[in-house]
Write an enzyme that holds these catalytic residues in place. Structure first.
Site, PDB file in Angstrom:
ATOM      1  N   LYS A  10       0.848  -1.203   0.000  1.00 54.24           N
ATOM      2  CA  LYS A  10       0.000   0.000   0.000  1.00 54.24           C
ATOM      3  C   LYS A  10       0.870   1.235   0.000  1.00 54.24           C
ATOM      4  O   LYS A  10       2.043   1.220   0.391  1.00 54.24           O
ATOM      5  CB  LYS A  10      -0.944   0.020   1.204  1.00 54.24           C
ATOM      6  N   ASP A 137      -2.880  -1.600  10.000  1.00 53.24           N
ATOM      7  CA  ASP A 137      -2.867  -1.670   8.540  1.00 53.24           C
ATOM      8  C   ASP A 137      -3.383  -2.993   7.987  1.00 53.24           C
ATOM      9  O   ASP A 137      -3.599  -3.120   6.777  1.00 53.24           O
ATOM     10  CB  ASP A 137      -1.445  -1.455   8.004  1.00 53.24           C
TER      11      ASP A 137
END
Length: 297
Positions: A10, A137
């Site tokens: 990401k 996350d």
């Protein structure tokens, strides 16, 4: 029998950081964008839980119960009365300790792979709840695409993306500890009023319309000053990519990977070549976004 899951890295196109909370975490408005760099996590029945790893920087990956992949297997097994006797192999391609959620990706990948291997029948909500227990996350690594994360980043709302964005990621030597970067953020902001984090309307509009120039103007990372304070050499990397024509440059998450938004694939190649020639990074990786979340291979 084995099960393999592919899971993306990401980039944080916005990371707004609030003041430290009483629990030690920071409130966030975190706009995640999954990018096409992937780890593959394979689980196979075994006599005991063990982890192996291959690929770039594999030697830096912990192979004990601190690894998020192991913790994911243990958490899912505990909920369903299963003995987590599996061999988890991680084929790394996401930079390690690079601010691109590689460890979180491995946790999400192992969770989905073990769920399939054991046929637990876990719901999506149950898997997301386990992800949130594992780390801030990890839920996004499972979901992929684009999302706004609030709270400590684990409470996700999908974000619409109307086009393809081109990125270059400059991989630095060594890593940066995320807790250390947050401590430096606290030091740098001590005695100041830290605003409540909120998503940028301009940034969300840029993602929705697929407008690279508008996204470039709206990118932000509240942890960047702290990362640069701990690793001043990253400023040279950012400058090298910008000079080469990147539309925008920022530290990815807590760093030390730096991210460069490019107009198109040709521009991304030019930026990557210039970064490698500059000597300011160890590697330069090209990828596009958005990318799908954790998925069975």
């Amino acid at each position: 029998m084995s099960v393999t899951v592919r899971v993306p890295a990401k980039v944080n196109v916005q990371l707004a950081v609030g003041a430290a909370r009483p629990d030690g975490f920071h409130g966030l408005a975190n706009v995640f964008l999954a990018v096409g760099l992937y780890d593959e996590v394979t689980v196979t029945p075994a006599d005991e839980l063990r982890i192996t790893c291959s690929g770039p920087d594999a030697a830096q990956v912990p192979l004990d119960a601190t690894n998020l992949a192991a913790r994911a297997a243990i958490a899912l097994a505990g909920r369903h009365g299963i003995d987590p006797r599996v061999h988890i192999h991680i084929a790394k391609d996401i930079p390690v300790a690079g601010g691109m959620a590689g460890g979180s990706a491995d946790g999400a990948g192992a969770l989905l792979a073990c769920d399939a291997l054991w046929s637990t029948g876990a719901t999506r909500d149950e898997l997301l709840a386990i992800c949130a227990e594992l780390g801030s996350d990890v839920p996004f690594s499972l979901v992929g695409g684009a999302a706004l994360g609030v709270g400590r980043g684990e409470q996700l709302t999908p974000v619409e993306v109307g086009g393809t964005f081109h990125w270059v990621f400059a991989v630095a030597d060594g890593g940066l500890s995320t807790p250390a970067v947050y401590r430096e953020f606290d030091r740098l902001t001590a005695g100041t009023r830290v605003p409540e984090p909120a998503a940028s309307g301009a940034l969300l509009d840029a993602l929705r319309t697929g407008d690279t120039a508008a996204l470039a103007a709206a990118l932000s990372n509240g942890l960047q000053p702290a990362a640069l304070s701990l690793r001043p050499s990253l400023a040279d990397t950012l400058a090298a990519g910008t000079t080469a024509g990147a539309a925008a440059a920022l530290v990815s998450g807590s760093g030390p990977t730096t991210a460069f938004l490019a107009e198109d694939g040709a521009a991304a190649r030019k930026v990557a070549d210039a970064l490698m020639a500059s000597g300011t990074c160890r590697d330069a990786r090209i990828a596009t976004s958005p990318a799908p979340g954790a998925s069975l291979c």
